[in-house]
Design a protein around this motif. Structure first.
Motif, PDB file in Angstrom:
ATOM      1  N   SER A  78       0.763  -1.116  -0.114  1.00  0.00           N
ATOM      2  CA  SER A  78       0.041   0.035  -0.099  1.00  0.00           C
ATOM      3  C   SER A  78       0.840   1.263   0.150  1.00  0.00           C
ATOM      4  CB  SER A  78      -0.946   0.019   1.230  1.00  0.00           C
ATOM      5  OG  SER A  78      -1.297   1.349   1.487  1.00  0.00           O
ATOM      6  N   LEU A  79       1.999   1.195   0.586  1.00  0.00           N
ATOM      7  CA  LEU A  79       2.972   2.533   0.891  1.00  0.00           C
ATOM      8  C   LEU A  79       3.393   2.577  -0.478  1.00  0.00           C
ATOM      9  CD1 LEU A  79       4.679   2.351   4.409  1.00  0.00           C
ATOM     10  CD2 LEU A  79       2.436   3.512   3.704  1.00  0.00           C
ATOM     11  N   GLN A  80       4.146   1.611  -1.155  1.00  0.00           N
ATOM     12  CA  GLN A  80       4.459   1.797  -2.396  1.00  0.00           C
ATOM     13  C   GLN A  80       3.568   2.153  -3.658  1.00  0.00           C
ATOM     14  OE1 GLN A  80       7.809   1.762  -3.643  1.00  0.00           O
ATOM     15  NE2 GLN A  80       8.187   1.589  -1.288  1.00  0.00           N
ATOM     16  N   GLU A  81       2.393   1.961  -3.175  1.00  0.00           N
ATOM     17  CA  GLU A  81       1.398   2.332  -4.255  1.00  0.00           C
ATOM     18  C   GLU A  81       1.192   4.017  -4.085  1.00  0.00           C
ATOM     19  OE1 GLU A  81      -2.879   1.262  -5.365  1.00  0.00           O
ATOM     20  OE2 GLU A  81      -2.246   0.270  -3.882  1.00  0.00           O
ATOM     21  N   GLN A  82       0.774   4.185  -2.624  1.00  0.00           N
ATOM     22  CA  GLN A  82       0.503   5.638  -2.313  1.00  0.00           C
ATOM     23  C   GLN A  82       1.883   6.658  -2.760  1.00  0.00           C
ATOM     24  OE1 GLN A  82      -1.800   6.283   1.356  1.00  0.00           O
ATOM     25  NE2 GLN A  82      -1.471   4.131   1.440  1.00  0.00           N
ATOM     26  N   PHE A  83       3.121   6.112  -2.393  1.00  0.00           N
ATOM     27  CA  PHE A  83       4.305   6.889  -2.748  1.00  0.00           C
ATOM     28  C   PHE A  83       5.348   6.173  -3.390  1.00  0.00           C
ATOM     29  CE2 PHE A  83       2.656   7.307   1.832  1.00  0.00           C
ATOM     30  CZ  PHE A  83       1.655   8.456   1.817  1.00  0.00           C
ATOM     31  N   PRO A  84       5.008   6.271  -4.544  1.00  0.00           N
ATOM     32  CA  PRO A  84       5.792   5.418  -5.508  1.00  0.00           C
ATOM     33  C   PRO A  84       7.293   5.831  -5.796  1.00  0.00           C
ATOM     34  CG  PRO A  84       4.412   6.540  -6.845  1.00  0.00           C
ATOM     35  CD  PRO A  84       4.076   6.722  -5.239  1.00  0.00           C
ATOM     36  N   ALA A  85       7.750   6.935  -5.279  1.00  0.00           N
ATOM     37  CA  ALA A  85       9.073   7.573  -5.164  1.00  0.00           C
ATOM     38  C   ALA A  85       9.537   7.419  -4.085  1.00  0.00           C
ATOM     39  CB  ALA A  85       8.961   9.079  -5.514  1.00  0.00           C
ATOM     40  N   LEU A  86       8.982   7.134  -2.831  1.00  0.00           N
ATOM     41  CA  LEU A  86       9.480   6.770  -1.642  1.00  0.00           C
ATOM     42  C   LEU A  86      10.363   5.565  -1.801  1.00  0.00           C
ATOM     43  CD1 LEU A  86       9.474   7.680   1.340  1.00  0.00           C
ATOM     44  CD2 LEU A  86       7.661   6.035   1.783  1.00  0.00           C
ATOM     45  N   GLU A  87      11.793   5.641  -1.164  1.00  0.00           N
ATOM     46  CA  GLU A  87      12.651   4.691  -1.294  1.00  0.00           C
ATOM     47  C   GLU A  87      12.885   4.290   0.002  1.00  0.00           C
ATOM     48  OE1 GLU A  87      15.652   6.428  -3.579  1.00  0.00           O
ATOM     49  OE2 GLU A  87      14.441   6.977  -5.144  1.00  0.00           O
ATOM     50  N   LEU A  88      12.158   3.203   0.781  1.00  0.00           N
ATOM     51  CA  LEU A  88      12.594   2.623   1.935  1.00  0.00           C
ATOM     52  C   LEU A  88      13.508   1.889   2.068  1.00  0.00           C
ATOM     53  CD1 LEU A  88       8.898   1.996   3.365  1.00  0.00           C
ATOM     54  CD2 LEU A  88      10.395   3.732   4.259  1.00  0.00           C
ATOM     55  N   GLN A  89      14.493   2.344   3.135  1.00  0.00           N
ATOM     56  CA  GLN A  89      15.795   1.498   3.381  1.00  0.00           C
ATOM     57  C   GLN A  89      15.564   0.912   4.835  1.00  0.00           C
ATOM     58  OE1 GLN A  89      18.955   4.087   2.947  1.00  0.00           O
ATOM     59  NE2 GLN A  89      18.640   4.561   0.978  1.00  0.00           N
ATOM     60  N   LEU A  90      15.057  -0.311   4.995  1.00  0.00           N
ATOM     61  CA  LEU A  90      14.840  -0.930   6.204  1.00  0.00           C
ATOM     62  C   LEU A  90      16.110  -1.439   6.713  1.00  0.00           C
ATOM     63  CD1 LEU A  90      11.699  -3.149   4.647  1.00  0.00           C
ATOM     64  CD2 LEU A  90      11.887  -1.054   5.930  1.00  0.00           C
ATOM     65  N   HIS A  91      16.008  -1.172   8.223  1.00  0.00           N
ATOM     66  CA  HIS A  91      16.908  -1.460   9.077  1.00  0.00           C
ATOM     67  C   HIS A  91      16.383  -2.424  10.134  1.00  0.00           C
ATOM     68  CE1 HIS A  91      20.331   0.755   7.205  1.00  0.00           C
ATOM     69  NE2 HIS A  91      19.235   1.375   6.772  1.00  0.00           N
ATOM     70  N   GLU A  92      16.493  -3.857  10.269  1.00  0.00           N
ATOM     71  CA  GLU A  92      15.894  -4.270  11.460  1.00  0.00           C
ATOM     72  C   GLU A  92      16.910  -4.592  12.443  1.00  0.00           C
ATOM     73  OE1 GLU A  92      13.659  -7.665  10.416  1.00  0.00           O
ATOM     74  OE2 GLU A  92      14.057  -8.627  12.437  1.00  0.00           O
ATOM     75  N   ASP A  93      16.672  -4.253  13.854  1.00  0.00           N
ATOM     76  CA  ASP A  93      17.295  -4.209  15.117  1.00  0.00           C
ATOM     77  C   ASP A  93      16.502  -3.835  16.300  1.00  0.00           C
ATOM     78  OD1 ASP A  93      19.681  -4.755  16.304  1.00  0.00           O
ATOM     79  OD2 ASP A  93      21.021  -3.519  15.061  1.00  0.00           O
ATOM     80  N   LEU A  94      16.975  -4.317  17.358  1.00  0.00           N
ATOM     81  CA  LEU A  94      16.529  -4.048  18.543  1.00  0.00           C
ATOM     82  C   LEU A  94      16.317  -2.768  18.974  1.00  0.00           C
ATOM     83  CD1 LEU A  94      18.597  -6.824  20.749  1.00  0.00           C
ATOM     84  CD2 LEU A  94      16.343  -7.019  19.619  1.00  0.00           C
ATOM     85  N   SER A  95      15.021  -2.676  19.638  1.00  0.00           N
ATOM     86  CA  SER A  95      14.706  -1.214  19.992  1.00  0.00           C
ATOM     87  C   SER A  95      15.899  -0.199  20.402  1.00  0.00           C
ATOM     88  CB  SER A  95      13.686  -0.977  21.009  1.00  0.00           C
ATOM     89  OG  SER A  95      12.596  -1.877  20.619  1.00  0.00           O
ATOM     90  N   ASP A  96      16.792  -0.450  21.700  1.00  0.00           N
ATOM     91  CA  ASP A  96      17.775   0.412  21.640  1.00  0.00           C
ATOM     92  C   ASP A  96      19.095   0.567  20.846  1.00  0.00           C
ATOM     93  OD1 ASP A  96      18.707  -2.308  21.864  1.00  0.00           O
ATOM     94  OD2 ASP A  96      19.586  -2.000  23.906  1.00  0.00           O
ATOM     95  N   ARG A  97      19.211  -0.212  19.869  1.00  0.00           N
ATOM     96  CA  ARG A  97      20.073   0.022  18.921  1.00  0.00           C
ATOM     97  C   ARG A  97      19.441   0.909  18.104  1.00  0.00           C
ATOM     98  NH1 ARG A  97      22.068  -5.476  17.494  1.00  0.00           N
ATOM     99  NH2 ARG A  97      23.204  -6.342  19.473  1.00  0.00           N
ATOM    100  N   ILE A  98      18.154   0.787  17.439  1.00  0.00           N
ATOM    101  CA  ILE A  98      17.718   1.760  16.417  1.00  0.00           C
ATOM    102  C   ILE A  98      17.419   3.118  16.834  1.00  0.00           C
ATOM    103  CG2 ILE A  98      16.777  -0.121  14.882  1.00  0.00           C
ATOM    104  CD1 ILE A  98      13.944   0.522  15.953  1.00  0.00           C
ATOM    105  N   VAL A  99      17.264   3.308  18.238  1.00  0.00           N
ATOM    106  CA  VAL A  99      17.256   4.454  19.164  1.00  0.00           C
ATOM    107  C   VAL A  99      18.332   5.032  18.948  1.00  0.00           C
ATOM    108  CG1 VAL A  99      16.713   5.677  21.091  1.00  0.00           C
ATOM    109  CG2 VAL A  99      15.378   3.907  20.370  1.00  0.00           C
TER     110      VAL A  99
END
Lengths: 294, 294
Positions: free
Chosen positions: B115-136
């Motif tokens: 849905s996000l890709q459809e609504q914002f096709p020019a958005l380039e999401l770079q995903l970073h998965e990690d524990l809360s304290d790390r991403i904070v």
DNA sequence: CAATTGCTATCGATTTTTTCGATAGTATGT
DNA sequence: ACATACTATCGAAAAAATCGATAGCAATTG
């Protein structure tokens, strides 16, 4: 269009490496204020944030990281230009645009190119094969650096370097050799003589060397290349005059006899031509000597 | 190291196109003298001639031609930077570094990304998965732009945007369901409860939501991911608490029953986090609303 | 909690670079 | 010979890059 400066891109790269304005400034040998202003200017040009100014450490934005990557490329490319420029500063290295006439190129070049490549491995010969007046025009314009051609030929404002003198031979179909034991230029049968079409200097040189009159209506027998001419002789259409370099066995069909003239032999002169006052004159002379000795 | 200027490369390109200093100067919107000096300066930097100054026309040297080619590349590359910068000026376009915790990423993202890709096709999401304290930590440094995580969680100097509340469910092996008809958090058998290892906020949230004591020695039963945990339950090692988004049929093995709690249901809150005073705050809010409605 | 430290942003002054306008010099074509 | 169409060069002017000093701000220290 307003463009970022290479300097600014340098600043950005240093900043990405150091994550600190002051440290990056040291790398770039400028003060911190200069670098700070430079980055800000870059951000203004791009209308886009490049760094998030944290108190503790500076971090690039996603776009900043992306841009650093491009910036490195760009700097690397420009440095390649300078490197290339310096690389070819040595004599007889780098690109050299050599114009050669069609009655020399296919015979002489194969003989000398291996030796030249061996002696000057960094020399990058760009060969341009065309008629004398065309390559002369091009060297006048500066589109060529050096000519390999036959004299005499008018080349105003050019230096000519004589390389060697090359005799002409008579090529005729086997069995149709003149009965005389000695062959002089006066014995030529003008009617059966085939020549290259107008524009080839070989035609003029052959005529002059043999003291012939300018043949009036020979269009039907004019050929566009020496190879064609040889084939015509091979098939019995007549005789022709060949420069020595075109008489090597592997270049000639079976059915052709090559006869040498008595003294004074008809000849043409082979030599180099370059723009007078070219800064590379001595290079060209060296190359000329190498061609003779090849 | 001294480097050519982009400006100078422009001059060279214009000169190559126009074969004339004056005409090239017009193209570059400078006077002829400026362009002349610029080319000369470039030649000084490279220590190499770029043009042969003929009286009639200007012609580039072989090296000049070669350099023009590189120059075009370089200018094109720098222009791409600017173009890219302008392109991503629109809201919700361009790169966005999103940090997500491991107990959300594999379940929620697949639901919303299309849905996000459809609504914002020019958005380039770079995903970073990690524990809360790390991403904070990473968003504090500026290495991430936005976090998708579970509250409550301390995020100093950050804006938190609440998205939705998510109930926990009890997962237990089939046939080992509690006999009670209604299930309340007080009925949990602490001894058989399996939890994620320390560091996962889900562990803390589950414990807090159910009003449990901090289990003292559960290391033997701690898992590194929800998927592992589910497999352990599936094989009869105990029970666990699953957030709703992890309870969809396709994510669960056959041998597991999922039971919902009575009111008051234990829950965790899901939301977004970004740096207070980020220039993109309104963008992030838009994105948050889109996530809820996806 | 005040002082210190370690950063970046900003300002005015200065130096450097870029650019211009005018002019000299040089082939070409009439 | 004269006009034309170029490029090179020079000094002046304008623009820019850079510097040094300083202000401001958060984290750390005493």
């Amino acid at each position: 269009m307003i463009r970022p400066t290479l300097r600014q891109l340098e600043y950005l790269i240093a900043l990405e490496e150091e994550k600190s304005f002051s440290a990056a400034a040291d790398i770039c040998n400028v003060t911190q204020s200069t670098l700070s202003a430079g980055i800000k200017e870059l951000e203004n040009i791009l209308e886009q944030n490049l760094v998030t100014r944290g108190r503790r450490k500076v971090t690039l934005t996603a776009f900043g990281v992306e841009t650093t990557y491009h910036a490195r490329n760009i700097l690397h490319e420009t440095d390649k230009i300078t490197a290339r420029a310096h690389q070819i500063k040595a004599p007889l290295t780098g690109p050299l645009r050599l114009g050669v006439i069609p009655t020399i190129a296919p015979y002489f070049l194969p003989q000398i190119l291996p030796s030249l490549q061996e002696q000057f491995p960094a020399l990058e010969l760009q060969l341009h094969e065309d008629l004398s007046d065309r390559i002369v025009k091009k060297i006048e314009q500066g589109a060529l650096d050096l000519l390999l051609m036959a004299f005499p030929f008018e080349t105003p404002n050019m230096s000519q370097m004589f390389l060697f003198e090359e005799p002409f031979y008579l090529a005729c179909p086997k069995g149709q050799e003149p009965r005389k034991t000695t062959l002089s230029t006066g014995d030529l049968d003008i009617e059966s003589l085939l020549l290259l079409e107008d524009g080839h200097c070989l035609r003029d040189h052959a005529i002059a060397a043999c003291g012939l009159q300018q043949p009036s209506m020979r269009k039907a027998y004019s050929a566009t290349s020496l190879q064609t001419l040889v084939q015509m002789v091979n098939n019995g259409f007549g005789t022709t005059l060949l420069p020595e370099m075109a008489t090597q066995e592997q270049n000639l069909p079976k059915n052709i006899s090559v006869l040498s003239f008595n003294e004074p032999k008809p000849t043409r002169q082979i030599g180099l031509v370059w723009r007078k006052n070219s800064p590379r004159s001595t290079e060209f002379e060296t190359l000329g000597r190498a061609m003779v000795n090849a």
